[in-house]
Design an enzyme around this catalytic site. Structure first.
Site, PDB file in Angstrom:
ATOM      1  N   LYS A  10    -109.743 -80.698 -19.037  1.00  0.00           N
ATOM      2  CA  LYS A  10    -110.460 -81.488 -18.186  1.00  0.00           C
ATOM      3  C   LYS A  10    -109.591 -82.757 -18.148  1.00  0.00           C
ATOM      4  O   LYS A  10    -108.858 -83.315 -18.889  1.00  0.00           O
ATOM      5  CB  LYS A  10    -111.794 -81.711 -18.324  1.00  0.00           C
ATOM      6  CG  LYS A  10    -112.796 -80.620 -18.108  1.00  0.00           C
ATOM      7  CD  LYS A  10    -114.265 -80.619 -18.171  1.00  0.00           C
ATOM      8  CE  LYS A  10    -115.112 -79.654 -17.918  1.00  0.00           C
ATOM      9  NZ  LYS A  10    -116.544 -79.779 -17.923  1.00  0.00           N
ATOM     10  N   TYR A  50    -117.066 -74.791  -9.179  1.00  0.00           N
ATOM     11  CA  TYR A  50    -118.236 -74.715  -9.740  1.00  0.00           C
ATOM     12  C   TYR A  50    -119.118 -74.478  -8.851  1.00  0.00           C
ATOM     13  O   TYR A  50    -120.575 -75.004  -9.067  1.00  0.00           O
ATOM     14  CB  TYR A  50    -118.298 -76.287 -10.204  1.00  0.00           C
ATOM     15  CG  TYR A  50    -117.724 -76.637 -11.427  1.00  0.00           C
ATOM     16  CD1 TYR A  50    -118.246 -75.930 -12.787  1.00  0.00           C
ATOM     17  CD2 TYR A  50    -116.663 -77.561 -11.680  1.00  0.00           C
ATOM     18  CE1 TYR A  50    -117.890 -76.287 -13.832  1.00  0.00           C
ATOM     19  CE2 TYR A  50    -116.225 -77.989 -12.788  1.00  0.00           C
ATOM     20  CZ  TYR A  50    -116.670 -77.446 -14.125  1.00  0.00           C
ATOM     21  OH  TYR A  50    -116.333 -77.808 -15.164  1.00  0.00           O
ATOM     22  N   ASN A 113    -116.337 -84.229 -20.645  1.00  0.00           N
ATOM     23  CA  ASN A 113    -116.483 -83.525 -21.727  1.00  0.00           C
ATOM     24  C   ASN A 113    -115.443 -82.748 -22.331  1.00  0.00           C
ATOM     25  O   ASN A 113    -115.421 -81.597 -22.984  1.00  0.00           O
ATOM     26  CB  ASN A 113    -117.838 -82.745 -22.032  1.00  0.00           C
ATOM     27  CG  ASN A 113    -117.854 -81.652 -20.780  1.00  0.00           C
ATOM     28  OD1 ASN A 113    -117.125 -81.659 -20.063  1.00  0.00           O
ATOM     29  ND2 ASN A 113    -119.112 -81.332 -20.853  1.00  0.00           N
ATOM     30  N   HIS A 116    -113.589 -77.042 -20.409  1.00  0.00           N
ATOM     31  CA  HIS A 116    -114.474 -75.964 -19.838  1.00  0.00           C
ATOM     32  C   HIS A 116    -114.265 -74.789 -20.557  1.00  0.00           C
ATOM     33  O   HIS A 116    -113.156 -74.691 -21.013  1.00  0.00           O
ATOM     34  CB  HIS A 116    -114.047 -75.795 -18.448  1.00  0.00           C
ATOM     35  CG  HIS A 116    -114.728 -74.660 -17.894  1.00  0.00           C
ATOM     36  ND1 HIS A 116    -115.927 -74.662 -17.243  1.00  0.00           N
ATOM     37  CD2 HIS A 116    -114.152 -73.493 -17.899  1.00  0.00           C
ATOM     38  CE1 HIS A 116    -116.374 -73.469 -16.929  1.00  0.00           C
ATOM     39  NE2 HIS A 116    -115.139 -72.382 -17.251  1.00  0.00           N
ATOM     40  N   GLU A 127    -113.322 -66.785 -12.785  1.00  0.00           N
ATOM     41  CA  GLU A 127    -112.654 -67.924 -13.249  1.00  0.00           C
ATOM     42  C   GLU A 127    -111.109 -67.873 -13.244  1.00  0.00           C
ATOM     43  O   GLU A 127    -110.364 -68.564 -12.837  1.00  0.00           O
ATOM     44  CB  GLU A 127    -113.342 -68.919 -14.190  1.00  0.00           C
ATOM     45  CG  GLU A 127    -114.656 -69.236 -13.899  1.00  0.00           C
ATOM     46  CD  GLU A 127    -115.589 -69.862 -15.233  1.00  0.00           C
ATOM     47  OE1 GLU A 127    -115.054 -69.738 -16.496  1.00  0.00           O
ATOM     48  OE2 GLU A 127    -116.683 -70.448 -14.854  1.00  0.00           O
TER      49      GLU A 127
HETATM   50  P1  ADP Z   1    -120.713 -76.131 -19.878  1.00  0.00           P
HETATM   51  O1  ADP Z   1    -119.407 -76.734 -19.325  1.00  0.00           O
HETATM   52  O2  ADP Z   1    -121.055 -76.590 -21.206  1.00  0.00           O
HETATM   53  O3  ADP Z   1    -120.787 -74.835 -19.633  1.00  0.00           O
HETATM   54  P2  ADP Z   1    -122.485 -76.613 -17.798  1.00  0.00           P
HETATM   55  O4  ADP Z   1    -122.009 -75.171 -17.069  1.00  0.00           O
HETATM   56  O5  ADP Z   1    -124.026 -76.882 -17.663  1.00  0.00           O
HETATM   57  O6  ADP Z   1    -122.171 -76.954 -18.983  1.00  0.00           O
HETATM   58  O7  ADP Z   1    -122.035 -77.765 -16.572  1.00  0.00           O
HETATM   59  C1  ADP Z   1    -120.684 -77.538 -16.213  1.00  0.00           C
HETATM   60  C2  ADP Z   1    -120.011 -79.141 -16.271  1.00  0.00           C
HETATM   61  O8  ADP Z   1    -120.791 -79.940 -15.414  1.00  0.00           O
HETATM   62  C3  ADP Z   1    -120.287 -79.706 -17.883  1.00  0.00           C
HETATM   63  O9  ADP Z   1    -119.376 -79.475 -18.588  1.00  0.00           O
HETATM   64  C4  ADP Z   1    -119.879 -81.163 -17.388  1.00  0.00           C
HETATM   65  O10 ADP Z   1    -118.986 -81.540 -17.115  1.00  0.00           O
HETATM   66  C5  ADP Z   1    -120.940 -81.102 -16.091  1.00  0.00           C
HETATM   67  N1  ADP Z   1    -122.357 -81.568 -16.240  1.00  0.00           N
HETATM   68  C6  ADP Z   1    -123.418 -80.746 -16.737  1.00  0.00           C
HETATM   69  N2  ADP Z   1    -124.663 -81.416 -17.062  1.00  0.00           N
HETATM   70  C7  ADP Z   1    -124.446 -82.605 -16.539  1.00  0.00           C
HETATM   71  C8  ADP Z   1    -125.180 -83.671 -16.168  1.00  0.00           C
HETATM   72  N3  ADP Z   1    -126.535 -83.665 -16.737  1.00  0.00           N
HETATM   73  N4  ADP Z   1    -124.741 -84.742 -15.604  1.00  0.00           N
HETATM   74  C9  ADP Z   1    -123.369 -84.923 -15.480  1.00  0.00           C
HETATM   75  N5  ADP Z   1    -122.483 -83.964 -15.691  1.00  0.00           N
HETATM   76  C10 ADP Z   1    -122.936 -82.944 -16.167  1.00  0.00           C
HETATM   77 MG    MG Z   2    -120.691 -73.589 -17.822  1.00  0.00          MG
END
Ligand code: ADP
Ligand code: MG
Length: 138
Positions: A10, A50, A113, A116, A127
């Site tokens: 990212k 997304y 974070n 992905h 994807e």
């Molecule tokens: P992951 O990437 O672990 O699969 P999710 O699919 O739940 O997580 O969410 C996609 C992305 O959205 C996350 O990696 C993060 O960048 C962002 N995200 C998820 N939850 C939050 C939140 N509560 N606040 C802000 N950004 C979030």
């Molecule tokens: Mg996810």
């Protein structure tokens, strides 16, 4: 059984200069790098990627973030690649990520974070196809 998954380094990780270190951790964990490229996407392209999160309160901010700088989309291959990459990544919120995971080491917040990873075979297929053409995966 050998399996493919999709991942993105990212914008936060790329900006901080952590791309090579994260790739090294991925390769060390046994993943084969099938395809990788450096691109910048528009907010609209991030929204398409997304789309499953469109109703979430963080959707707008997430798509701004994902279009805020260069990213490295990639296709990885290994036995049990989808689950194993999720394990190596660690929890979405780095505060909850286990020691030794990529997010524990490189993520700054629940949004920024670092990485992905696809969460199921169907999402991996969508994807991979969103970012790569067949000829890039041959
Ligand atoms: P992951 O990437 O672990 O699969 P999710 O699919 O739940 O997580 O969410 C996609 C992305 O959205 C996350 O990696 C993060 O960048 C962002 N995200 C998820 N939850 C939050 C939140 N509560 N606040 C802000 N950004 C979030
Ligand atoms: Mg996810």
């Amino acid at each position: 059984m050998s399996e493919r998954t999709f991942s993105i380094l990212k914008p936060d990780a790329v900006r901080k200069g952590d791309a090579a270190a994260i790739l090294a951790a991925i390769e060390k964990a046994g993943f084969k790098l099938v395809a990788i490229k450096k691109i910048t996407i528009s907010k609209q392209q991030a929204e398409g990627f997304y789309h499953v999160h469109a109703a979430r309160p963080f959707f707008g901010s997430l798509c701004e973030f994902m279009s805020s700088g260069a990213i490295f989309p990639m296709v990885l291959e290994k036995d049990n690649a989808i689950a194993d990459l999720r394990k190596l990544m660690g929890a979405t919120n780095p505060a909850n990520a286990e020691e030794g995971t990529i997010r524990k080491q490189f993520a700054a917040s629940i949004e920024e974070n670092a990485i992905h990873g696809s969460d199921a075979p169907e999402t991996a297929a969508f994807e991979i196809g969103y970012f790569f053409a067949g000829y890039e995966l041959a």
